[in-house]
Write an enzyme that holds these catalytic residues in place. Structure first.
Site, PDB file in Angstrom:
ATOM      1  N   TRP A 153     -32.254  -4.857 -20.448  1.00 49.45           N
ATOM      2  CA  TRP A 153     -31.515  -5.257 -19.251  1.00 49.45           C
ATOM      3  C   TRP A 153     -30.324  -6.130 -19.656  1.00 49.45           C
ATOM      4  O   TRP A 153     -30.494  -7.226 -20.190  1.00 49.45           O
ATOM      5  CB  TRP A 153     -32.415  -6.046 -18.306  1.00 49.45           C
ATOM      6  CG  TRP A 153     -33.445  -5.194 -17.630  1.00 49.45           C
ATOM      7  CD1 TRP A 153     -33.319  -4.524 -16.452  1.00 49.45           C
ATOM      8  CD2 TRP A 153     -34.766  -4.902 -18.094  1.00 49.45           C
ATOM      9  NE1 TRP A 153     -34.465  -3.844 -16.144  1.00 49.45           N
ATOM     10  CE2 TRP A 153     -35.378  -4.052 -17.146  1.00 49.45           C
ATOM     11  CE3 TRP A 153     -35.498  -5.268 -19.231  1.00 49.45           C
ATOM     12  CZ2 TRP A 153     -36.668  -3.571 -17.281  1.00 49.45           C
ATOM     13  CZ3 TRP A 153     -36.786  -4.788 -19.371  1.00 49.45           C
ATOM     14  CH2 TRP A 153     -37.352  -3.953 -18.410  1.00 49.45           C
ATOM     15  N   HIS A 188     -33.117  -5.903 -11.659  1.00 46.49           N
ATOM     16  CA  HIS A 188     -33.913  -4.858 -11.014  1.00 46.49           C
ATOM     17  C   HIS A 188     -34.554  -5.464  -9.762  1.00 46.49           C
ATOM     18  O   HIS A 188     -34.490  -6.683  -9.543  1.00 46.49           O
ATOM     19  CB  HIS A 188     -34.964  -4.277 -11.956  1.00 46.49           C
ATOM     20  CG  HIS A 188     -35.763  -5.303 -12.703  1.00 46.49           C
ATOM     21  ND1 HIS A 188     -36.712  -4.988 -13.650  1.00 46.49           N
ATOM     22  CD2 HIS A 188     -35.773  -6.669 -12.635  1.00 46.49           C
ATOM     23  CE1 HIS A 188     -37.257  -6.093 -14.131  1.00 46.49           C
ATOM     24  NE2 HIS A 188     -36.701  -7.115 -13.533  1.00 46.49           N
ATOM     25  N   ARG A 214     -26.035  -5.224 -13.640  1.00 48.84           N
ATOM     26  CA  ARG A 214     -26.170  -5.052 -15.092  1.00 48.84           C
ATOM     27  C   ARG A 214     -24.808  -5.288 -15.749  1.00 48.84           C
ATOM     28  O   ARG A 214     -23.788  -4.761 -15.299  1.00 48.84           O
ATOM     29  CB  ARG A 214     -26.657  -3.646 -15.439  1.00 48.84           C
ATOM     30  CG  ARG A 214     -28.006  -3.265 -14.822  1.00 48.84           C
ATOM     31  CD  ARG A 214     -29.180  -3.821 -15.579  1.00 48.84           C
ATOM     32  NE  ARG A 214     -30.436  -3.510 -14.912  1.00 48.84           N
ATOM     33  CZ  ARG A 214     -31.130  -2.381 -15.095  1.00 48.84           C
ATOM     34  NH1 ARG A 214     -30.661  -1.457 -15.930  1.00 48.84           N
ATOM     35  NH2 ARG A 214     -32.264  -2.182 -14.465  1.00 48.84           N
ATOM     36  N   GLN A 228     -31.252   0.032  -6.041  1.00 53.55           N
ATOM     37  CA  GLN A 228     -32.568   0.524  -6.419  1.00 53.55           C
ATOM     38  C   GLN A 228     -33.522   0.446  -5.229  1.00 53.55           C
ATOM     39  O   GLN A 228     -33.271  -0.274  -4.255  1.00 53.55           O
ATOM     40  CB  GLN A 228     -33.165  -0.321  -7.559  1.00 53.55           C
ATOM     41  CG  GLN A 228     -32.646   0.004  -8.938  1.00 53.55           C
ATOM     42  CD  GLN A 228     -33.435  -0.729 -10.018  1.00 53.55           C
ATOM     43  OE1 GLN A 228     -34.112  -1.727  -9.757  1.00 53.55           O
ATOM     44  NE2 GLN A 228     -33.340  -0.243 -11.235  1.00 53.55           N
ATOM     45  N   VAL A 271     -45.822  -2.155 -16.637  1.00 56.47           N
ATOM     46  CA  VAL A 271     -46.812  -1.140 -16.267  1.00 56.47           C
ATOM     47  C   VAL A 271     -47.524  -0.631 -17.517  1.00 56.47           C
ATOM     48  O   VAL A 271     -46.986  -0.668 -18.618  1.00 56.47           O
ATOM     49  CB  VAL A 271     -46.148   0.055 -15.532  1.00 56.47           C
ATOM     50  CG1 VAL A 271     -45.624  -0.373 -14.178  1.00 56.47           C
ATOM     51  CG2 VAL A 271     -45.038   0.677 -16.367  1.00 56.47           C
ATOM     52  N   ALA A 318     -46.595   0.980  -9.533  1.00 56.92           N
ATOM     53  CA  ALA A 318     -45.244   0.535  -9.179  1.00 56.92           C
ATOM     54  C   ALA A 318     -44.256   1.602  -9.641  1.00 56.92           C
ATOM     55  O   ALA A 318     -44.520   2.342 -10.592  1.00 56.92           O
ATOM     56  CB  ALA A 318     -44.921  -0.804  -9.844  1.00 56.92           C
TER      57      ALA A 318
END
Length: 350
Positions: A153, A188, A214, A228, A271, A318
């Site tokens: 990121w 994000h 970003r 997003q 995740v 997610a």
């Protein structure tokens, strides 16, 4: 007094009257020639000094000229008023003009489509801050300061330090949240996973649409800010099978046509397991190709622990999808920069 003077005044007056197009200019001419101190008044003042014969000769001519000049003024004024009336008159037989109305931007339309679909799937829609703390953007999502994934990121860091609005409740329970946490423009929408879980207990299912930032070079597929939609579903028996059903249902409703799916293993720190979702849409000629559209996975146990959930009791999935990306695919838009350059030729197409 000579006859040439009368002729000269007559010629000057006619020339000036002919050249005006507004009533205010005509009034100036009237004052100049027919006013109390005008040129005609000067001639009248000279009459007493003339001989009886000259008075008989010039008196009637002066009166006749005054009447003639007044008549010219009246005719010119009527002409000006008629012209002005014609310009302002409404032509009720003319076709009506189409009024150009404003409308939603294409990204706003796509966001509404996404919201409506997920609302029908029983998801709640929430929003979060664009200025975020380092803790919520990284630390609580299993991306500590020394984690190499932070390089994924490109972050806009802010000079101002954190304040009470961005600190985590019950900070004493987590060493990471006790350290000084810098502010940044969120990279994000995932920080809302932690914020929502801290304030709510399962089961629940939410989406979080919003703008993210970003620090990267812009090109046809990259921008410094874009949109997003984050998704999160948590409960005691949530599995990837639930995720598969929800996501396939969403894309079919969004594109309104047959969609093929492919799920590939991938890596995201928050995740485990992580996966990428690819889709294939039918194209004329049968030359469709796979398109990467979403990152997802089962919520990492470290993320549950950051929110004080028992990872042995709860499970969840997610996902994150780019609104710009969805709009580009659905409406065949070749360059993400079109959304932000303000070109009305582009905006008015949607």
């Amino acid at each position: 007094m000579e006859l040439e003077n009368l002729n000269k005044i007559n010629e000057e007056f006619r020339e000036k009257v002919e050249g005006v197009s507004e009533a205010k200019d005509l009034e100036k001419i009237r004052i100049e020639y027919l006013g109390r101190k005008g040129k005609m008044a000067v001639l009248v003042e000279k009459l007493p000094s003339l001989s009886l014969e000259e008075k008989r000769k010039f008196g009637p001519k002066i009166n006749a000229l005054k009447q003639e000049l007044n008549l010219l003024l009246e005719e010119k004024l009527k002409s000006i008023e008629k012209s002005a009336s014609a310009k302002s008159a409404l032509d009720f037989t003319a076709p009506g003009r189409k009024i150009s109305l404003g409308h939603r931007h294409i990204l706003s339309k796509v966001e509404k489509e996404v919201r409506d679909i997920f609302l029908k799937l029983n998801f709640s829609v929430i929003e979060g801050p664009e200025v975020e703390s380092e803790y919520y953007n990284f630390d609580a999502l299993n991306i500590p300061p020394d984690h190499p994934a932070r390089e994924m990121w490109d972050t806009f860091w802010l000079k101002a330090q954190t304040n009470a609005d961005y600190t985590r409740p019950n900070a004493e329970k987590n060493p990471l949240s006790q350290r000084e946490s810098a502010l940044l423009m969120r990279t994000h929408t995932s920080p809302m996973q932690i914020r929502y879980m801290e304030a709510n207990k399962p089961p629940f299912q939410i989406i979080v649409p919003g703008r993210v930032f970003r620090y990267e070079a812009t090109d046809a597929s990259h921008e410094i800010n874009f949109y997003q939609v984050e998704g999160l579903m948590v409960g005691k028996d949530v599995s990837l099978a639930n995720f598969k059903f929800i996501i396939e249902e969403f894309f079919r409703k969004f594109f309104k046509e047959k969609v093929e799916f492919r799920f590939r293993p991938s890596y995201f720190p928050f995740v485990e397991p992580g996966l990428e979702v690819d889709i294939k849409l039918p194209l004329k000629g049968g030359k469709s190709k796979w398109l990467e559209v979403m990152g997802a996975g089962m919520v990492h146990r470290a993320v549950f622990e950051s929110a004080h959930y028992n990872p042995e009791e709860y499970r969840g999935f997610a996902f994150g999808v780019g609104l710009d990306r969805l709009a580009m695919i659905k409406y065949k838009i070749p360059d993400i920069r079109f959304f932000y350059n303000g070109d009305l030729r582009f905006i008015r197409q949607f």
